[in-house]
Design an enzyme around this catalytic site. Structure first.
Site, PDB file in Angstrom:
ATOM      1  N   GLU A   1       0.144  -0.996   5.726  1.00  0.00           N
ATOM      2  CA  GLU A   1       1.245  -0.542   6.588  1.00  0.00           C
ATOM      3  C   GLU A   1       1.124   0.945   6.919  1.00  0.00           C
ATOM      4  OE1 GLU A   1       5.031   1.272   7.753  1.00  0.00           O
ATOM      5  OE2 GLU A   1       3.895   1.673   5.925  1.00  0.00           O
TER       6      GLU A   1
ATOM      7  N   ASP B   1       0.831  -1.207   0.000  1.00  0.00           N
ATOM      8  CA  ASP B   1       0.000   0.000   0.000  1.00  0.00           C
ATOM      9  C   ASP B   1       0.862   1.252   0.000  1.00  0.00           C
ATOM     10  OD1 ASP B   1       0.697  -0.827   2.725  1.00  0.00           O
ATOM     11  OD2 ASP B   1      -0.486   0.880   3.386  1.00  0.00           O
TER      12      ASP B   1
END
Ligand SMILES: [Zn+2]
Length: 435
Positions: free
Chosen positions: A177, A113
């Site tokens: 994350e 991400d």
């Protein structure tokens, strides 16, 4: 098992073949990175990019475990990773590359991400990928799709040049994350364990062995409303907050002056306490009847969430005990949002030694050992997974989250080389022609 040094014969031979392989596959790795960067994957929307990553894993001949975290499994840990808006459509991937047996296992991990590209007008390059010579631009190029390309390339280079690896290697590409570490946590909860973990975040090929922690707090200070014209009849929550705020700053100064950590002592402020939001009162001519302040408190490896919370509450209580109004109407301290633990691996841990000498072998210079103040998935692997974990990868984190984010192909390839040598040395390897 006995330690295999990165300068042993097999590792030396393996490295030579890996260097040639990486050289021959440079353009392929560049296109792979471009294909990852081409898929928007802001935290919460990682499904499409995982299709691209899974394809590369399967093309390498690896079986891929693909699953989504669930609200139920995360619930007991929600303070560690924060609340999630959604869980569906956010798959994590682990390729388990089995070794031939007898060696230590290693997990290489990266998050897919990214933060948003922001206003496209602030970019001079295409946020969805643009190659200019050996530099690849785009959101996520350095943080951290480059790291994912490096770790996949490292294991594949060994495989395709006939190096037999003894220990199992897990290649994990995870979600969430930037928002607390949902995917890393789910990987641990799914039962994945290894004798060591390397997170391939962009550390500029420094070896990060420590990570600071952070807590988000809310202090609610009670007051008593009165007309501003008769303000002495009231109790201003704002005035009662001021000594609490001043004491937090005094505590920050005391901590900076008295506590020490070799990896953090060079920082101007090792323990930043920042109040980011203050809300009080509801009318200009009314004494504010309450105040809410929210802030972030950073702390060092070796300090725990519980201890920092306890100390913060004690500081606020001590101020309140000196104030007649607050003594009777104590302020409330609450903890909300992500509470990020610190993490640290001792400098002489075998994983640190292995990676340090793998770096030295490939770069020709000693590695820089460092600590970082920001949050990352490291703490989840050490605290909840109980696995020694370090961070090492190519590229400069200072261009992450910014316009014209980029990584140089050299950084992707050099990190892959170090990682391949580290895999050989950590997991054990056989580079004999028959292998
Ligand atoms: Zn990152």
């Amino acid at each position: 098992m006995t330690e295999i040094l990165p300068n042993s014969g097999d590792v030396r031979a393996a490295r030579e073949r890996v260097v040639n392989w990486l050289d021959a596959h440079r353009n392929e790795l560049a296109s792979q990175l471009m294909s990852f960067v081409a898929v928007p994957c802001v935290t919460g929307d990682e499904g499409a990019v995982q299709d691209a990553v899974a394809r590369v894993m399967r093309d390498s001949g690896w079986a891929v475990d693909r699953w989504e975290a669930t609200r139920e499994e995360i619930a007991p840990y929600v303070l560690h990773v924060g609340e999630q808006e959604r869980y569906a459509g956010r798959p994590n991937l682990v390729a388990k590359v089995l070794g031939s047996g007898g060696g230590r296992s290693l997990m290489l991990q990266g998050h897919v991400d990214t933060v948003s590209a922001g206003d496209p007008a602030t970019w001079t390059r295409n946020p969805l990928g643009e190659r200019a010579g050996d530099r690849i631009y785009g959101r996520g190029a350095v943080d951290m799709k480059g790291g994912i390309v490096s770790m996949l390339a490292a294991r594949r280079a060994l495989q395709e040049t006939g190096i037999d690896i003894l220990g199992d290697v897990l290649l994990a590409a995870t979600v969430g994350e930037e928002d607390g570490g949902l995917g890393a946590l789910s990987t641990i909860l799914r039962g994945y364990r290894a004798d060591g973990v390397i997170i391939t975040e962009p550390t500029n090929r420094a070896l990060v062995i420590a990570q600071g922690g952070s807590l988000v707090f809310r202090v609610t200070v009670p007051g008593k409303a009165a007309h501003g014209a008769a303000r002495n009849e009231g109790e201003s929550a704002l005035e009662h907050f001021v000594p609490i705020f001043q004491d937090l700053l005094a505590w920050e100064r005391e901590r900076n002056a008295t506590l020490s950590h070799p990896l953090y002592d060079h920082l101007e402020n090792k323990f930043p306490i920042s109040v980011g939001l203050v809300r009080a009162g509801n009318w200009a001519s009314t004494v504010p009847e309450s105040l809410v302040a929210e802030g972030r408190l950073g702390f060092l490896p070796g300090e725990s969430i519980e201890e920092m919370q306890r100390q913060t509450e004690a500081r606020v209580a001590a101020v309140a005990s000196r104030d007649p109004w607050l003594r009777e109407h104590p302020p409330l301290v609450e903890w909300f949002g992500g509470q990020f633990a610190s993490a640290e691996v001792v400098a002489d841990h075998p994983l640190v030694r292995t990676l340090a000498s793998a770096h030295e072998t490939t770069a020709g210079t000693p590695v820089t050992i460092s600590g970082v103040t920001y949050g990352a998935d490291m703490r989840l692997f050490t605290d909840i997974g109980d696995m020694p974990t370090v961070m090492y990868g190519g590229g400069d984190v200072r261009v992450a989250h910014a316009a014209d984010e980029y990584i140089d192909l050299d950084d992707v390839v050099s990190a892959a080389e170090t990682l391949a040598v580290a895999i050989c040395a950590w997991c054990g390897c056989d580079a004999s022609p028959s292998a």
